[in-house]
Write an enzyme that holds these catalytic residues in place. Structure first.
Site, PDB file in Angstrom:
ATOM      1  N   ASP A  35      47.809  35.751  33.312  1.00 52.55           N
ATOM      2  CA  ASP A  35      47.342  37.125  33.461  1.00 52.55           C
ATOM      3  C   ASP A  35      45.936  37.151  32.888  1.00 52.55           C
ATOM      4  O   ASP A  35      45.752  37.163  31.657  1.00 52.55           O
ATOM      5  CB  ASP A  35      48.256  38.083  32.702  1.00 52.55           C
ATOM      6  CG  ASP A  35      47.819  39.539  32.810  1.00 52.55           C
ATOM      7  OD1 ASP A  35      46.653  39.788  33.201  1.00 52.55           O
ATOM      8  OD2 ASP A  35      48.628  40.425  32.479  1.00 52.55           O
ATOM      9  N   VAL A  36      44.941  37.116  33.762  1.00 50.51           N
ATOM     10  CA  VAL A  36      43.562  36.929  33.296  1.00 50.51           C
ATOM     11  C   VAL A  36      42.968  38.176  32.646  1.00 50.51           C
ATOM     12  O   VAL A  36      41.813  38.173  32.235  1.00 50.51           O
ATOM     13  CB  VAL A  36      42.652  36.432  34.432  1.00 50.51           C
ATOM     14  CG1 VAL A  36      42.977  34.991  34.781  1.00 50.51           C
ATOM     15  CG2 VAL A  36      42.748  37.328  35.663  1.00 50.51           C
ATOM     16  N   SER A  72      31.570  44.289  44.980  1.00 49.36           N
ATOM     17  CA  SER A  72      31.980  44.910  46.238  1.00 49.36           C
ATOM     18  C   SER A  72      30.957  45.951  46.650  1.00 49.36           C
ATOM     19  O   SER A  72      30.261  46.531  45.803  1.00 49.36           O
ATOM     20  CB  SER A  72      33.346  45.597  46.074  1.00 49.36           C
ATOM     21  OG  SER A  72      33.687  46.364  47.214  1.00 49.36           O
ATOM     22  N   TYR A  91      38.244  51.383  41.159  1.00 56.82           N
ATOM     23  CA  TYR A  91      37.769  50.136  41.788  1.00 56.82           C
ATOM     24  C   TYR A  91      36.241  50.094  41.832  1.00 56.82           C
ATOM     25  O   TYR A  91      35.626  49.072  41.493  1.00 56.82           O
ATOM     26  CB  TYR A  91      38.353  50.037  43.200  1.00 56.82           C
ATOM     27  CG  TYR A  91      38.090  48.727  43.907  1.00 56.82           C
ATOM     28  CD1 TYR A  91      38.841  47.596  43.593  1.00 56.82           C
ATOM     29  CD2 TYR A  91      37.117  48.626  44.889  1.00 56.82           C
ATOM     30  CE1 TYR A  91      38.621  46.396  44.248  1.00 56.82           C
ATOM     31  CE2 TYR A  91      36.881  47.427  45.539  1.00 56.82           C
ATOM     32  CZ  TYR A  91      37.644  46.316  45.213  1.00 56.82           C
ATOM     33  OH  TYR A  91      37.407  45.118  45.869  1.00 56.82           O
ATOM     34  N   LYS A 131      33.764  47.339  39.980  1.00 56.24           N
ATOM     35  CA  LYS A 131      32.857  46.470  40.720  1.00 56.24           C
ATOM     36  C   LYS A 131      31.395  46.735  40.363  1.00 56.24           C
ATOM     37  O   LYS A 131      30.559  45.815  40.401  1.00 56.24           O
ATOM     38  CB  LYS A 131      33.095  46.628  42.214  1.00 56.24           C
ATOM     39  CG  LYS A 131      34.472  46.145  42.662  1.00 56.24           C
ATOM     40  CD  LYS A 131      34.722  44.691  42.271  1.00 56.24           C
ATOM     41  CE  LYS A 131      36.050  44.153  42.773  1.00 56.24           C
ATOM     42  NZ  LYS A 131      36.264  42.733  42.405  1.00 56.24           N
TER      43      LYS A 131
END
Length: 253
Positions: free
Chosen positions: A63-64, A142, A154, A158
């Protein structure tokens, strides 16, 4: 091609989609690849494909978004392959919703997986890069970093990747480390198909509409992003650092 002969790469979120394509591309060009995903079982399919194609890879479960998992994952790759030269921060999730519907958990989980993981992985790998006076970090941003309805979490994650990239390039450049990011436009993946369904479209129709709004008149593929990442991870781009490269077929949004 063997641009990465003798090099070792770590790619996070590499069980499928863009991450798997990046791992395969680097391996096809000679790198040994630590394929990282939430579990080693999830990563194994990408490893199997790389080995089938004649490359070397190793599956790592982590789990990074968690410090201890990141430390263990990097240590495992070093133990397996002896070094690290390239880090690709690709792990990412979406939890789309309009702001008034977005929960604390929706926000926190996306920031953790998409942004915190890049910080943790970069911090752990830089120990090796600085010691050997060589390293490449490529992270996935993104086009949504510029804003996208229903993606406050999100988009923020990004945009954060862009800032992290610029800052790490300044800090690590004197130690022979290049740090860059790739910002994909519309890429045909399971994640974008899920987004299409969320807004009430069949994925194929959504892709067709996206293609019509793209100057090159097609949507991107994971292999398009893998090609850009491979360029930034290679020595031929050694004078490029702190940049976020838009890979979106010429789209202005």
């Amino acid at each position: 091609m063997s641009r990465f002969e003798g090099k070792v790469a770590i790619v996070t979120g590499a069980a499928q989609g863009i991450g798997a394509a990046i791992a395969r591309r680097l391996a096809n060009e000679g790198a040994k690849v630590g394929v990282v995903d939430l579990t080693a079982d999830r990563a194994q399919g990408t490893v199997d494909q790389i080995v089938k194609d004649g490359g070397e890879a190793f599956a790592v479960g982590a789990d990074v978004s968690k410090t201890a998992d990141v430390q263990a994952a990097v240590a495992a790759v070093v133990e397996e392959f002896g070094r690290i030269d390239i880090l690709v921060n690709n792990a990412g999730i979406t939890r789309d919703n309009l702001l008034f519907k977005m929960s604390d958990e929706d926000w926190d989980s996306v920031i953790a997986v998409n942004l915190r993981s890049a910080f943790l992985m970069s911090r752990e790998c830089q120990k090796h890069f600085v010691a050997q006076k060589y390293g490449k970090i490529v992270s996935l941003s993104s086009r949504s970093a510029l804003g996208n309805r229903g993606q406050a979490n999100y988009s923020a994650s990004k945009a954060g990747i862009m800032g992290l990239t610029s800052t790490l390039a300044i800090e690590l450049g004197p130690f022979g480390v290049n740090v860059n990011a790739v910002a994909p436009g519309y890429i045909a993946t399971d994640m974008t198909d899920a987004t299409a369904r969320r807004v009430g479209f069949e994925p194929e129709k959504f892709r067709e509409a996206a293609a019509q709004m793209t100057p090159v008149r097609r949507v991107g593929t994971p292999e398009d992003i893998a090609a850009a990442v491979a360029f930034l991870a290679a020595d031929e781009s050694s004078f490029i650092s702190g940049q976020t490269i838009q890979v979106n077929g010429g789209a202005d949004r």
